[in-house]
Design a protein around this motif. Structure first.
Motif, PDB file in Angstrom:
ATOM      1  N   SER A 124       0.838  -1.197   0.000  1.00 56.17           N
ATOM      2  CA  SER A 124       0.000   0.000   0.000  1.00 56.17           C
ATOM      3  C   SER A 124       0.872   1.245   0.000  1.00 56.17           C
ATOM      4  CB  SER A 124      -0.907   0.027   1.230  1.00 56.17           C
ATOM      5  OG  SER A 124      -1.813  -1.053   1.188  1.00 56.17           O
ATOM      6  N   ILE A 125       0.477   2.220  -0.804  1.00 57.32           N
ATOM      7  CA  ILE A 125       1.145   3.519  -0.866  1.00 57.32           C
ATOM      8  C   ILE A 125       0.114   4.567  -0.478  1.00 57.32           C
ATOM      9  CG2 ILE A 125       2.302   5.197  -2.347  1.00 57.32           C
ATOM     10  CD1 ILE A 125       3.123   2.845  -4.145  1.00 57.32           C
ATOM     11  N   LEU A 126       0.489   5.458   0.457  1.00 57.08           N
ATOM     12  CA  LEU A 126      -0.455   6.472   0.925  1.00 57.08           C
ATOM     13  C   LEU A 126       0.308   7.653   1.497  1.00 57.08           C
ATOM     14  CD1 LEU A 126      -3.441   7.220   1.587  1.00 57.08           C
ATOM     15  CD2 LEU A 126      -3.093   6.091   3.777  1.00 57.08           C
ATOM     16  N   HIS A 127       0.115   8.835   0.929  1.00 57.49           N
ATOM     17  CA  HIS A 127       0.656  10.096   1.458  1.00 57.49           C
ATOM     18  C   HIS A 127       2.156  10.043   1.754  1.00 57.49           C
ATOM     19  CE1 HIS A 127      -3.439  11.442   1.689  1.00 57.49           C
ATOM     20  NE2 HIS A 127      -3.753  10.505   2.567  1.00 57.49           N
ATOM     21  N   GLY A 128       2.951   9.556   0.802  1.00 60.79           N
ATOM     22  CA  GLY A 128       4.400   9.560   0.971  1.00 60.79           C
ATOM     23  C   GLY A 128       4.945   8.425   1.805  1.00 60.79           C
ATOM     24  N   LYS A 129       4.130   7.403   2.078  1.00 61.36           N
ATOM     25  CA  LYS A 129       4.559   6.253   2.869  1.00 61.36           C
ATOM     26  C   LYS A 129       4.186   4.977   2.125  1.00 61.36           C
ATOM     27  CE  LYS A 129       2.029   7.660   6.282  1.00 61.36           C
ATOM     28  NZ  LYS A 129       1.349   7.775   7.570  1.00 61.36           N
ATOM     29  N   ALA A 130       4.850   3.879   2.469  1.00 64.09           N
ATOM     30  CA  ALA A 130       4.546   2.579   1.872  1.00 64.09           C
ATOM     31  C   ALA A 130       4.675   1.497   2.930  1.00 64.09           C
ATOM     32  CB  ALA A 130       5.470   2.292   0.702  1.00 64.09           C
ATOM     33  N   ARG A 131       3.973   0.377   2.698  1.00 65.69           N
ATOM     34  CA  ARG A 131       4.027  -0.756   3.616  1.00 65.69           C
ATOM     35  C   ARG A 131       3.470  -1.997   2.959  1.00 65.69           C
ATOM     36  NH1 ARG A 131      -0.630  -0.905   8.079  1.00 65.69           N
ATOM     37  NH2 ARG A 131       0.447  -2.851   8.349  1.00 65.69           N
ATOM     38  N   PHE A 132       3.805  -3.159   3.524  1.00 67.05           N
ATOM     39  CA  PHE A 132       3.099  -4.392   3.189  1.00 67.05           C
ATOM     40  C   PHE A 132       1.803  -4.372   3.984  1.00 67.05           C
ATOM     41  CE2 PHE A 132       7.313  -6.228   2.077  1.00 67.05           C
ATOM     42  CZ  PHE A 132       6.981  -6.804   0.862  1.00 67.05           C
ATOM     43  N   SER A 133       0.667  -4.382   3.319  1.00 62.34           N
ATOM     44  CA  SER A 133      -0.600  -4.392   4.053  1.00 62.34           C
ATOM     45  C   SER A 133      -1.180  -5.793   4.164  1.00 62.34           C
ATOM     46  CB  SER A 133      -1.606  -3.447   3.411  1.00 62.34           C
ATOM     47  OG  SER A 133      -1.812  -3.775   2.059  1.00 62.34           O
ATOM     48  N   GLN A 134      -0.802  -6.694   3.230  1.00 60.27           N
ATOM     49  CA  GLN A 134      -1.240  -8.091   3.300  1.00 60.27           C
ATOM     50  C   GLN A 134      -0.131  -8.976   2.765  1.00 60.27           C
ATOM     51  OE1 GLN A 134      -4.795  -8.312   0.947  1.00 60.27           O
ATOM     52  NE2 GLN A 134      -6.097  -7.621   2.623  1.00 60.27           N
ATOM     53  N   SER A 135      -0.015 -10.169   3.355  1.00 60.20           N
ATOM     54  CA  SER A 135       0.980 -11.129   2.901  1.00 60.20           C
ATOM     55  C   SER A 135       0.502 -12.529   3.254  1.00 60.20           C
ATOM     56  CB  SER A 135       2.328 -10.849   3.563  1.00 60.20           C
ATOM     57  OG  SER A 135       3.282 -11.790   3.132  1.00 60.20           O
ATOM     58  N   PRO A 136       0.811 -13.519   2.417  1.00 63.93           N
ATOM     59  CA  PRO A 136       0.382 -14.885   2.711  1.00 63.93           C
ATOM     60  C   PRO A 136       1.283 -15.613   3.706  1.00 63.93           C
ATOM     61  CG  PRO A 136       1.516 -14.870   0.623  1.00 63.93           C
ATOM     62  CD  PRO A 136       1.425 -13.433   1.084  1.00 63.93           C
ATOM     63  N   CYS A 137       2.367 -15.002   4.125  1.00 68.14           N
ATOM     64  CA  CYS A 137       3.292 -15.686   5.032  1.00 68.14           C
ATOM     65  C   CYS A 137       2.684 -15.834   6.425  1.00 68.14           C
ATOM     66  CB  CYS A 137       4.645 -14.983   5.075  1.00 68.14           C
ATOM     67  SG  CYS A 137       4.574 -13.286   5.638  1.00 68.14           S
ATOM     68  N   HIS A 138       3.198 -16.789   7.167  1.00 67.50           N
ATOM     69  CA  HIS A 138       2.622 -17.165   8.461  1.00 67.50           C
ATOM     70  C   HIS A 138       2.825 -16.104   9.557  1.00 67.50           C
ATOM     71  CE1 HIS A 138       1.333 -19.588  11.827  1.00 67.50           C
ATOM     72  NE2 HIS A 138       2.525 -19.474  12.377  1.00 67.50           N
ATOM     73  N   ASN A 139       4.046 -15.616   9.730  1.00 70.14           N
ATOM     74  CA  ASN A 139       4.352 -14.740  10.861  1.00 70.14           C
ATOM     75  C   ASN A 139       3.963 -13.283  10.655  1.00 70.14           C
ATOM     76  OD1 ASN A 139       5.410 -16.797  12.437  1.00 70.14           O
ATOM     77  ND2 ASN A 139       7.400 -16.633  11.459  1.00 70.14           N
ATOM     78  N   GLN A 140       3.808 -12.853   9.419  1.00 72.79           N
ATOM     79  CA  GLN A 140       3.382 -11.489   9.097  1.00 72.79           C
ATOM     80  C   GLN A 140       4.358 -10.424   9.599  1.00 72.79           C
ATOM     81  OE1 GLN A 140       0.118 -10.635   7.467  1.00 72.79           O
ATOM     82  NE2 GLN A 140       0.548 -12.718   6.828  1.00 72.79           N
ATOM     83  N   TYR A 141       5.662 -10.750   9.676  1.00 71.97           N
ATOM     84  CA  TYR A 141       6.647  -9.771  10.113  1.00 71.97           C
ATOM     85  C   TYR A 141       6.686  -8.565   9.178  1.00 71.97           C
ATOM     86  CZ  TYR A 141       8.522 -13.274  13.324  1.00 71.97           C
ATOM     87  OH  TYR A 141       8.675 -14.196  14.328  1.00 71.97           O
ATOM     88  N   CYS A 142       6.538  -8.817   7.894  1.00 74.33           N
ATOM     89  CA  CYS A 142       6.578  -7.715   6.925  1.00 74.33           C
ATOM     90  C   CYS A 142       5.398  -6.766   7.117  1.00 74.33           C
ATOM     91  CB  CYS A 142       6.618  -8.250   5.497  1.00 74.33           C
ATOM     92  SG  CYS A 142       5.266  -9.371   5.079  1.00 74.33           S
TER      93      CYS A 142
END
Length: 129
Positions: free
Chosen positions: A75-93
């Motif tokens: 996800s990209i929003l207002h000059g920032k980015a992140r992983f918002s969803q991932s199929p991995c188990h621990n969700q560290y990202c």
């Protein structure tokens, strides 16, 4: 006890104080010069060892990327980015949260995906597998 404190105080000479002061000043100057406080302008998404895409942070957008384990969402929003969803188990990202400074990165190792924020100039360090 009093004699011990007197011996310690007399052992510290003016040269010791000069070296200590110079060291503190040097650390402060190097911190200001080398530490990146630059805002990011783009996000670079990698899948394995290849670049999936580079996107501007001046938009509101979700990017779906197919990784080794499945689809992840950046996800990209207002000059920032992140992983918002991932199929991995621990969700560290996903728990890494929003990134906004140049040189910051989030990595999803099980899914072989990563994102790195890039500023106007390339920081001294780079993201490699």
């Amino acid at each position: 006890m009093r004699n011990l404190l007197h011996n310690i105080n007399s052992a510290i000479q003016i040269g010791d104080w000069c070296v200590l002061t110079a060291g503190i000043i040097l650390v402060a100057v190097l911190f200001q010069q080398l530490w990146s406080h630059q805002d990011a302008t783009r996000v670079q998404i990698r899948h394995g060892d290849r670049i999936y895409g580079t996107y501007s942070l001046n938009q509101q957008r979700d990017i779906h990327v197919q990784g080794a384990m499945g689809a992840a969402t950046v996800s990209i929003l207002h000059g920032k980015a992140r992983f918002s969803q991932s199929p991995c188990h621990n969700q560290y990202c996903v728990h890494q949260g929003w990134l906004s400074r140049a040189g910051q990165a989030a990595i999803c190792l099980p899914n072989q995906l990563s994102l790195e924020l890039i500023g106007e100039t390339k920081p001294y360090d780079s993201l490699n597998y």
